[in-house]
Design a protein around this motif. Sequence first.
Motif, mmCIF file in Angstrom:
data_model
loop_
_atom_site.group_PDB
_atom_site.id
_atom_site.type_symbol
_atom_site.label_atom_id
_atom_site.label_comp_id
_atom_site.label_asym_id
_atom_site.label_seq_id
_atom_site.Cartn_x
_atom_site.Cartn_y
_atom_site.Cartn_z
ATOM 1 N N CYS A 15 -3.360 5.719 -3.831
ATOM 2 C CA CYS A 15 -4.128 6.966 -3.866
ATOM 3 C C CYS A 15 -3.290 8.074 -4.522
ATOM 4 O O CYS A 15 -2.146 8.315 -4.106
ATOM 5 N N LEU A 47 -10.094 -4.686 -1.709
ATOM 6 C CA LEU A 47 -9.648 -3.423 -1.120
ATOM 7 C C LEU A 47 -8.289 -3.014 -1.674
ATOM 8 O O LEU A 47 -8.071 -1.840 -2.019
ATOM 9 N N ARG A 91 -11.680 8.198 1.552
ATOM 10 C CA ARG A 91 -12.191 6.881 1.174
ATOM 11 C C ARG A 91 -11.051 5.866 1.045
ATOM 12 O O ARG A 91 -11.169 4.724 1.520
ATOM 13 N N HIS A 92 -9.962 6.274 0.423
ATOM 14 C CA HIS A 92 -8.809 5.373 0.302
ATOM 15 C C HIS A 92 -8.232 5.041 1.680
ATOM 16 O O HIS A 92 -7.785 3.913 1.923
ATOM 17 N N TRP A 99 0.851 -1.181 0.000
ATOM 18 C CA TRP A 99 0.000 0.000 0.000
ATOM 19 C C TRP A 99 0.895 1.243 0.000
ATOM 20 O O TRP A 99 1.801 1.381 0.825
ATOM 21 N N LEU A 141 -16.916 4.067 1.149
ATOM 22 C CA LEU A 141 -15.822 3.874 0.190
ATOM 23 C C LEU A 141 -16.150 4.427 -1.186
ATOM 24 O O LEU A 141 -15.249 4.558 -2.029
ATOM 25 N N GLN A 198 -2.771 10.761 3.986
ATOM 26 C CA GLN A 198 -3.306 9.492 4.490
ATOM 27 C C GLN A 198 -2.641 9.093 5.794
ATOM 28 O O GLN A 198 -3.304 8.628 6.731
ATOM 29 N N ALA A 233 -10.442 2.488 3.422
ATOM 30 C CA ALA A 233 -10.185 1.162 2.839
ATOM 31 C C ALA A 233 -8.885 0.582 3.405
ATOM 32 O O ALA A 233 -8.802 -0.621 3.703
ATOM 33 N N TYR A 234 -7.866 1.443 3.564
ATOM 34 C CA TYR A 234 -6.604 0.971 4.143
ATOM 35 C C TYR A 234 -6.800 0.526 5.586
ATOM 36 O O TYR A 234 -6.283 -0.530 6.002
ATOM 37 N N PHE A 282 -7.922 0.398 -3.899
ATOM 38 C CA PHE A 282 -7.647 1.514 -2.988
ATOM 39 C C PHE A 282 -6.196 1.593 -2.503
ATOM 40 O O PHE A 282 -5.896 2.433 -1.654
ATOM 41 N N ASP A 301 -11.802 11.604 -1.757
ATOM 42 C CA ASP A 301 -11.193 10.368 -2.259
ATOM 43 C C ASP A 301 -10.080 9.893 -1.326
ATOM 44 O O ASP A 301 -9.913 8.684 -1.097
#
Length: 649
Positions: free
Chosen positions: A167, A160, A178-179, A53, A141, A59, A182-183, A164, A175
């Motif tokens: 990003c 996922l 949302r990412h 990821w 999401l 984030q 998901a993480y 996602f 967004d």
Amino acid sequence: MEAVVVEPSAINPGPIDVSVLYDQDKHVSSAVWDGQERGALRCHEHTSKLDQWRLTAKQIELVDKAGFGYLRLIPAISLDNPLISALVERWRRETNTFHMNVGEMTVTLKDVALLLGLAIDGDPVIGFTYTSCSIVCEKFLGKTPEAGYASGGMVKLSWLKEFFSDCPEDAPLEDIERHTRAYLLYLVGSTIFSTTTGNKVPVMYLPLFGDFEQCGKYAWGAAALAFLYRALGNASLASQSTISGCLTLLQCWSYYHLNIGRPKLKHDPAHDCFPYVLRWKGKQIGPTANRDVVFYRKALDALKACDVEWLPYRHMDSRVIPEGIKNHLNLGRSKTMLLCFDKAERHLPDRCLRQCGMPQHIPEDVPQWQRKNRGVDGGVDLSGKMEFELNEWVNRRLSIVEGADSVDESEYMQWYLKITRRFVGRPISLSSEFQRTNSGLRDIAHIADTFPIDGLDPQQVESISRIRFIAHECLRGQVETPVIGSGLAITELGKRARGKEKVRRKSFVKRKHKDEPMDCDGTSDDDRSQFHGAVVKVDELPLEPTEIDSTSQLCNLDTEDHSQICLVSVDGDHVQLCAVTDGEANHQHPFQTIGELTDVEPFHGVENGGSQLDAMSMEVEESQFCSVKCIFRNCRGITRLSGASHVLS
């Protein structure tokens, strides 16, 4: 009174008092004791792809705000499945503790805070359940998984990651959030809330990630421990073969507290890193190939006080602990209820006070409670169904356990050894116990069959009959093997009898067809000579001539009846014979000497007109009842190993 020596096979693994470990029959240790090995558990933790990821700076900021900044730093640590499996064999869901030989131990809230860096104080992790993924995923999401990626309120981790994990730096804030959600769902689904499904995570956690600041106020560490307790309890049942939960936490807890299975790293373990799991980051050196479940089981069965580190974190640098975590470490001594949605588990540090630096006293009884999976229709808030558990968590600061002023730990250990399961593995193998049991049962059967009953009262006769019945019932269905040993076997027997050593009866004779090969009986390994197993045919056995001392005499054989000559004792180089008429020894003079043979050549059996020469080494004690009692002690509780339905007691 004569002292009774308890052999390893007669050891009671416990518990003697079943008031605490009342689910022993369901526990995996019972199955292992009965020879039902399940091997290493399949350990479900999915951290291998977390580093794939790519998180932006924004984030990472949101992850820290949500309370998972330290959990994100923990790399994938290779799991030692056999070590985890052996620890599970010691876990008891009646007390949520490991039952070691030195006392109870457990993973506490303090361990979670220091090892994972998760909050152990705050709001309980509980909320709404979902049976469908589409609505909640679309809301948090912005995307709905296809039918192949979701089922039963769970979504695949691969979905996922696929949509996602990368990003864009210039993505809109919505967004990015949302990412990030998901993480976080992927992070908890592959670590603290990993499931036995292998690659899925429930979407019920997503609403808790809706507001990142509020998310940081949840007691995620307490939820992780509740989840691990439930996973350990399920895996400790004999019927299970998998385990989930945060196994990195469990394994590193073991590294810190037990001197068993600790890895040797290529570098010195770090003492100034946080969270403390990072101390065990790195490649291991040294062989580990032979460390299977049995290896670790034996190590835990032989665990000594010197192998336990009750206060392992005193060697670490406490200055690296964040203030927000350090201020709540006293909750590690809170006797409370841990919550993670439908999972409610008791946190009982009063059973492990030595992990808090206090002497251990006899703890209070743990009320029996039924764990329930409160799976309900989607959209129902579980907090309305778990009021009792929630109240215990609300009062967690009022339940901090304190040590007593004067405690005698020897009193605790006397109590503990009665209520615990001391051994998981058998001190000797089942095959050896079976051979010992089988041999002992044959001894019992023979003594009962040949015991003189003249002059006994009716109650004694009934006892003999009962012993005979039980012994033959236990032996029924086994392959009976008559014994005609070769001369070499008898010579070897004579050598072992030198020095006035008593020789136990080796076999019980039965007649077979004369054309069938005859082999030795199933005596135990300890009693077998190097010639055991020699097979000879009766019709090929010549009776070799022997030189008889001038003072010795032999009686005439009655060839019309089923008469036999029996070898009854071996004393040094002398062999004595006794007469047996109609298949039974003379009970008035059960071992009357007929002749004494000196310097005997190898002696072989002969069949003559239906009569059979049989070799049996026997020596009767002053009271054969003592022999029966002794053999019964050795066989007690083991007869089911031979498929018998009766238990000798």
